[in-house]
Every structure is written in structure tokens, then in C-alpha cells.
Design a protein around this motif. Structure first.
Motif, PDB file in Angstrom:
ATOM      1  N   GLU A 119      -0.941  -8.038  -4.705  1.00 38.74           N
ATOM      2  CA  GLU A 119      -2.008  -7.142  -4.238  1.00 38.74           C
ATOM      3  C   GLU A 119      -3.278  -7.892  -3.853  1.00 38.74           C
TER       4      GLU A 119
ATOM      5  N   ILE B  90      -9.484  -2.615  -4.453  1.00 43.16           N
ATOM      6  CA  ILE B  90      -8.756  -1.386  -4.765  1.00 43.16           C
ATOM      7  C   ILE B  90      -9.402  -0.214  -4.017  1.00 43.16           C
ATOM      8  N   PRO B  91      -8.641   0.478  -3.148  1.00 40.96           N
ATOM      9  CA  PRO B  91      -9.194   1.617  -2.406  1.00 40.96           C
ATOM     10  C   PRO B  91      -9.602   2.751  -3.354  1.00 40.96           C
ATOM     11  N   LYS B  92     -10.547   3.555  -2.889  1.00 42.65           N
ATOM     12  CA  LYS B  92     -11.082   4.662  -3.692  1.00 42.65           C
ATOM     13  C   LYS B  92      -9.978   5.604  -4.169  1.00 42.65           C
ATOM     14  N   GLU B  93      -9.038   5.934  -3.286  1.00 41.09           N
ATOM     15  CA  GLU B  93      -7.987   6.883  -3.638  1.00 41.09           C
ATOM     16  C   GLU B  93      -7.143   6.374  -4.807  1.00 41.09           C
ATOM     17  N   GLN B  94      -6.870   5.077  -4.806  1.00 42.69           N
ATOM     18  CA  GLN B  94      -6.078   4.493  -5.888  1.00 42.69           C
ATOM     19  C   GLN B  94      -6.874   4.445  -7.184  1.00 42.69           C
ATOM     20  N   ILE B  95      -8.177   4.214  -7.068  1.00 37.56           N
ATOM     21  CA  ILE B  95      -9.041   4.177  -8.257  1.00 37.56           C
ATOM     22  C   ILE B  95      -9.075   5.538  -8.929  1.00 37.56           C
TER      23      ILE B  95
ATOM     24  N   THR C   3      -6.838   7.684  -8.933  1.00 38.95           N
ATOM     25  CA  THR C   3      -5.538   7.909  -9.568  1.00 38.95           C
ATOM     26  C   THR C   3      -5.413   7.119 -10.873  1.00 38.95           C
ATOM     27  N   LEU C   4      -5.915   5.878 -10.854  1.00 36.37           N
ATOM     28  CA  LEU C   4      -5.818   5.016 -12.035  1.00 36.37           C
ATOM     29  C   LEU C   4      -6.654   5.517 -13.201  1.00 36.37           C
TER      30      LEU C   4
ATOM     31  N   SER D 255     -14.306   1.552  -1.977  1.00 34.91           N
ATOM     32  CA  SER D 255     -13.434   0.756  -2.832  1.00 34.91           C
ATOM     33  C   SER D 255     -14.225   0.096  -3.953  1.00 34.91           C
TER      34      SER D 255
ATOM     35  N   VAL E 254      -8.339   1.468 -14.590  1.00 38.05           N
ATOM     36  CA  VAL E 254      -8.854   0.547 -13.583  1.00 38.05           C
ATOM     37  C   VAL E 254      -9.658  -0.587 -14.215  1.00 38.05           C
TER      38      VAL E 254
END
Length: 322
Positions: free
Chosen positions: A160, A201-206, A208-209, A119, A213
Motif C-alpha cells: 500500500e 489513506i483515502p478519507k473513505e477508507q479512514i 471505515t477503519l 486523506s 487507523v
């Protein structure tokens, strides 16, 4: 700005996190993060919080336990303000403590960016060892008006944003109540770890952003300034009579200085005593050697005479005249 790809996160995961081979790549990431925080450092300076930026090592070192599992970019109180706090903290610390814990970050509350294998986060971090900030924060929460103010600060954060305490599940900041706060503080006391408030912020969401970010993280820094201000001790927010503690710390320093001077004088006196004793022993040895040499001289003289006597010729018999 550094693009956060899967490869970037891998540099902070095993086995790469323990290897110097990847230090150059981590240095580039660190420089990118410093460039990012540098883009709004002037805005933080205008808030007159007295914050100074620093960063963690990008290579395996004593500081990180020979494992670079994360990259920190810190914002904490400046050098002079930090000295005021740490002189009080260090009053009861042993000499081995700074060796085991060489970084000052656990002795001061700090606002930081944290990039790790899973993250990236921006949060206010308070460690149990930062007891000036810790005690001030907890004493402040004992005051009903201040306690309500803290809950209002938390409720003003986006949904969040989380509060994390080692040993318990994260909790949304907006959901914290007085009763929950009591339980969180009790857990904080028992585990003696970090009390963290911020955006994680988790890696997967980063992934995607993408580039968006960085805008989210910059906003997080600004939104968390009131959290930092509330948690951090300052002369204007002193709930622990810091002046008395500073006075006690100064008295402790003077006591240690006097004790050091006394120990030094005692050491010098002992060395002088040993020096005199050595001289006395040398004189005694010299006198003893003279006595021994004199005795040997008598013995040798006696032996010489005995040998000389053995060598004397025998007198011839007297001649009788007819």
C-alpha cells in the motif's frame, strides 16, 4: 484519540479552510494528533535519529497562504543539526526568500503526519529546495551499492505504500525498478516539488477503519524510519563533501561580515563628511549674515543722518544795527 469523522475532514476543505471561525476545532484536532505522535515519540528517540517534533498552524497564516488545507505534524532534524544544514542552504538565498517561504520544512527532509480534506498520510517528504538532503540523496543513488540498497528499502515496504512526485501519478514503492527510478528522479528535477514516500489513506477508507487507523499510522511511522535515514544527509552519510560546503558557507559569512563592517565604516565616514559640510555651511551663512547686517547698518545710519539733516532749524538772518 481524535475520531476522524467527515466533519473533521470538512474543516480542511473550502470554505472552512480559509476561515478563522473554525480555528478552535482545528486546534482540538491538532492537539489530538500531537497526543497521538507523542505516544511513540520515545520510541523514535531511542533510534537516535535526533528528530524533533513540530506542527503547522491551525489557523490561516502566512505559513499556509491564509488557507488551512492540511494539518502537519513534523519530525525533522533537531535545531543544532538544522542550523548546520540551513547555513549552507541560506548562503545563496536572498533576504526576500525567507519572507516568501517562512517555514524551514522545505529546507529539510522530514517524516510527517499529514491530515487534509481527502486523506491522512504518514510519509517521508523531500522538497527540491532542501538541496543538501536532495543532492546527497541523488548523489547516493549514483553509487551502485547504495542504489540497490534504496530499492531494497522500497521493496521491504507493504504494497500500500506509495512514492508520490508532483507532476506524476503515484507509484507503489515495491514496484520501483532502476529504470523507473531514473524517470522519477528526472520528473523530480523538472517539477522542483515534493518527493514523498509513505502511506496515504483515502478519507473513505479512514471512515471505515475507525479507531484502527491509529495503529496503522503508528506502524507506518516505524516502517518509514529506514526511508528517512537513507534520504537525510548526516555526517555518517555524506556524499556531497558537506565539510567543504560548510567551509564555503563560513567563508561567505566572514565575507559578508567584512563587507558589512566596510559598509558601516563608509556610512559613518559619509555621515561625518556631511556633518562637517553642514557646519561649514552654517559658518558661511553666519559670516554672510554679518556682512548683510553690516551693510544694512551703514544704510540705516545714512538714512538716519539724512533725516536728521532735514530736521535742522534754518539759521535766522543777521540783525543790522542802525
Amino acid at each position: 484519540m481524535t475520531r476522524l469523522t467527515q466533519e473533521v475532514f470538512d474543516y480542511f476543505a473550502e470554505p472552512k479552510s480559509r476561515s478563522n471561525v473554525w480555528s478552535r476545532q482545528r486546534l482540538e484536532i491538532k492537539q489530538g494528533l500531537l497526543a497521538f505522535t507523542g505516544s511513540f515519540v520515545e520510541e523514535l528517540r531511542l533510534l537516535e535519529l535526533g528528530l524533533e517534533a513540530s506542527s503547522s498552524d491551525h489557523y490561516p497564516s502566512l505559513w499556509n497562504g491564509k488557507c488551512v488545507d492540511r494539518q502537519w505534524i513534523f519530525f525533522s532534524r533537531g535545531k543544532e543539526a538544522r542550523r548546520t544544514v540551513e547555513e549552507v542552504i541560506d548562503r545563496d538565498r536572498t533576504l526576500s526568500a525567507p519572507i516568501a517561504d517562512p517555514t524551514p520544512c522545505v529546507r529539510n527532509v522530514f517524516l510527517a503526519l499529514d491530515l487534509n480534506a481527502g486523506s491522512i498520510g504518514v510519509a517521508v517528504y523531500l522538497h527540491w529546495k532542501a538541496w543538501v538532503d536532495r543532492d546527497n540523496f541523488m548523489k547516493r543513488l549514483d553509487v551502485p551499492r547504495e542504489r540497490e540498497r534504496w530499492l531494497e528499502i522500497l521493496r521491504a515496504l507493504p504494497e500500500e505504500y506509495l512514492i508520490k512526485i508532483d507532476g506524476m501519478d503515484p507509484l507503489r514503492a515495491v514496484d520501483v525498478t532502476g529504470e523507473l527510478l531514473d524517470g522519477m528522479l528526472e520528473t523530480f528535477r523538472s517539477v522542483s516539488g515534493f518527493f514523498s514516500t509513505g502511506l496515504f489513506i483515502p478519507k473513505e477508507q479512514i471512515l471505515t477503519l475507525g479507531e484502527d487507523v491509529w495503529g496503522v499510522l503508528k506502524v507506518a511511522f516505524m516502517l518509514l524510519v529506514p526511508v528517512y535515514e537513507f534520504v537525510a544527509w548526516s555526517p555518517d552519510s555524506d556524499f556531497i563533501s558537506m565539510g567543504d560546503r560548510q567551509k564555503a558557507a563560513e567563508e561567505k559569512k566572514l565575507e559578508l561580515a567584512r563587507q558589512h563592517e566596510m559598509d558601516l565604516e563608509a556610512f559613518k565616514a559619509q555621515k561625518e563628511k556631511e556633518k562637517i559640510e553642514r557646519k561649514q555651511r552654517r559658518r558661511e551663512l553666519v559670516e554672510k549674515r554679518k556682512d548683510i547686517d553690516g551693510a544694512w547698518a551703514v544704510v540705516r545710519e545714512k538714512e538716519r543722518r539724512e533725516r536728521a539733516a532735514l530736521k535742522e532749524p534754518v539759521p535766522a538772518p543777521a540783525q543790522v544795527k542802525p
